[in-house]
Design a protein around this motif. Structure first.
Motif, mmCIF file in Angstrom:
data_model
loop_
_atom_site.group_PDB
_atom_site.id
_atom_site.type_symbol
_atom_site.label_atom_id
_atom_site.label_comp_id
_atom_site.label_asym_id
_atom_site.label_seq_id
_atom_site.Cartn_x
_atom_site.Cartn_y
_atom_site.Cartn_z
ATOM 1 N N ALA A 1 33.487 48.568 74.293
ATOM 2 C CA ALA A 1 33.674 48.392 72.949
ATOM 3 C C ALA A 1 35.119 48.869 72.389
ATOM 4 O O ALA A 1 35.938 49.596 73.207
ATOM 5 N N ASP B 1 37.677 52.091 68.345
ATOM 6 C CA ASP B 1 37.715 52.891 67.008
ATOM 7 C C ASP B 1 36.362 52.486 66.653
ATOM 8 O O ASP B 1 35.712 52.929 65.486
ATOM 9 N N LYS B 2 35.175 51.951 67.376
ATOM 10 C CA LYS B 2 33.887 51.969 67.152
ATOM 11 C C LYS B 2 33.341 52.985 66.902
ATOM 12 O O LYS B 2 33.487 54.185 67.963
ATOM 13 N N GLU B 3 32.256 53.262 66.260
ATOM 14 C CA GLU B 3 31.537 54.731 65.875
ATOM 15 C C GLU B 3 30.761 54.994 67.227
ATOM 16 O O GLU B 3 30.218 56.061 67.206
ATOM 17 N N TRP B 4 30.159 54.191 67.868
ATOM 18 C CA TRP B 4 29.201 54.178 68.941
ATOM 19 C C TRP B 4 29.733 55.214 70.002
ATOM 20 O O TRP B 4 30.722 54.982 70.353
ATOM 21 N N LEU C 1 24.840 51.394 70.075
ATOM 22 C CA LEU C 1 24.887 50.219 69.747
ATOM 23 C C LEU C 1 23.612 49.438 69.776
ATOM 24 O O LEU C 1 23.459 48.486 68.694
ATOM 25 N N GLU D 1 22.261 49.979 66.073
ATOM 26 C CA GLU D 1 22.648 49.285 65.112
ATOM 27 C C GLU D 1 22.470 47.671 65.269
ATOM 28 O O GLU D 1 22.073 47.196 64.135
ATOM 29 N N LEU E 1 26.166 41.639 65.340
ATOM 30 C CA LEU E 1 27.083 42.017 65.909
ATOM 31 C C LEU E 1 27.618 41.059 67.055
ATOM 32 O O LEU E 1 26.744 40.022 67.239
ATOM 33 N N GLY F 1 40.027 43.417 67.538
ATOM 34 C CA GLY F 1 38.898 43.418 66.554
ATOM 35 C C GLY F 1 38.048 42.312 66.308
ATOM 36 O O GLY F 1 37.179 42.239 65.328
ATOM 37 N N ASP G 1 32.702 42.814 68.978
ATOM 38 C CA ASP G 1 32.338 44.232 68.732
ATOM 39 C C ASP G 1 31.980 44.938 70.136
ATOM 40 O O ASP G 1 32.110 46.067 70.178
ATOM 41 N N PHE G 2 31.716 44.131 71.165
ATOM 42 C CA PHE G 2 31.477 44.852 72.234
ATOM 43 C C PHE G 2 31.474 43.441 73.539
ATOM 44 O O PHE G 2 31.280 42.455 73.181
#
Length: 333
Positions: free
Chosen positions: A127, A130-133, A139, A142, A150, A194, A197-198
């Motif tokens: 990912a 900067d993703k919070e996961w 993941l 969410e 996603l 960006g 997302d993954f």
């Protein structure tokens, strides 16, 4: 009289010798290498790292061309439509073994002669940094809280990401939007921008981006941690049910049309065997968390058939196969 006859025969023989084509040893010119995926992806990286060592063994140049599209169908079809003379080789990945069950094409590696099964890689679910996961469990949580929102990078039906997604969905639920690219490389570019997302990726394509901090690894598709990415957890920590499918990973192979003459196949096989065994290329594989296989002939065919059987029936179990493996003659593992 006899002298005249002998003179005539000598002239005739000389004329025939001049008229007859010279049977030059293969290869007498450059070879075209068709890479069935786009630039910057795992197959492309493997091909471009291996080829210089094979060129040295063959004594000629291999001109590499990327022909992505259709989950690799375009590149493979390009080779299948060229003459079976050893001057066009396919640099492929695992995808052709799934074409019939995904309804993409009616050909597989069975319609080619494998020159070398180079190696097998690992898969990392990556990912943007900067993703919070912090792991795959984050993941998954969410995605289940916001189904269908996603964006997962994919490479088409039967590609590595879709196969991994099918395995996950056979034991849990990961409802995401699939955004298709022409290979790992374009998918990584989109992730860095960006736009997705993954994406499940070959470690060979993603490792440097993760090591540099541009991407983050959420899970390795293994049962245990690996030395190359010690901070990335195995997927079984977040999804223990997937263990029955492991170990699993993509592979890379070189092949030619199945009716290529045996002597040309042997020349190519010997050269690629030397190329894969080259110390520099072995270091490349090791650095990227890949296992060297270097299989030719019957061993290569056995590997291809086993991988196809295990993966095709896993997709059938997950409900992702468009055509039953049984219907196209793929035996159960």
């Amino acid at each position: 009289m006899m002298k005249n006859v002998l003179a005539t025969l000598a002239v005739s023989a000389g004329t025939l010798a001049l008229a007859a084509p010279a049977f030059a040893e293969y290869p007498e010119r450059n070879i075209e290498g068709i890479i069935q995926w786009g630039a910057g992806g795992a197959t492309d990286n493997v091909a471009r790292s291996l080829t210089p060592h094979v060129e040295e063994a063959l004594g000629t140049s291999i001109v590499l061309t990327n022909r992505p599209g259709g989950t690799g169908v375009i590149g493979m079809n390009t080779v299948l439509t060229k003459p079976a003379n050893g001057y066009t080789v396919l640099y492929g990945a695992e995808n052709p073994q799934l074409y019939p069950i995904m309804g993409l094409a009616d050909f597989t590696y069975d319609d080619m002669t494998p020159i070398n099964v180079i190696g097998q890689g690992l898969v990392v679910i990556a990912a943007p940094a900067d993703k919070e996961w912090n792991n795959f469990g984050d993941l998954l949580e969410e995605a289940q809280a916001n189904p269908g929102t996603l964006r997962m990078g994919g490479t088409g039906a039967g590609g590595l990401p879709s196969t991994v997604l099918a395995m996950i969905n056979s034991v849990d639920e990961l409802d995401v939007r699939n955004v298709t690219f022409g290979g790992d490389g374009p998918g990584i570019t989109a992730m860095l921008g960006g736009h997705i997302d993954f994406m499940p990726l070959s470690l060979a394509a993603a490792q440097e981006h993760i090591a540099s901090g541009r991407l983050k690894g959420l899970a390795i598709l293994t049962k245990e941690s690996i030395e190359e990415l010690p901070d990335v957890p195995p997927i079984t920590e977040s999804l223990p049910q997937i263990e029955s499918y492991l170990p699993w990973g993509p592979f890379w192979a070189v092949a030619v049309r199945e009716d290529t003459p045996d002597d040309i196949v042997k020349t190519l096989s010997d050269a690629y065997e030397k190329g894969v065994a080259n110390e520099q290329f072995q270091q490349f594989l090791s650095k990227n968390g890949a296992q060297s296989l270097n299989l030719q002939g019957e061993e290569a065919e056995q590997f291809l058939n086993r991988w196809q059987s295990v993966t095709a029936w896993a997709l059938e179990k997950a409900g992702s196969a468009k055509v039953s493996p049984e219907e196209v003659g793929i035996p159960k593992p």
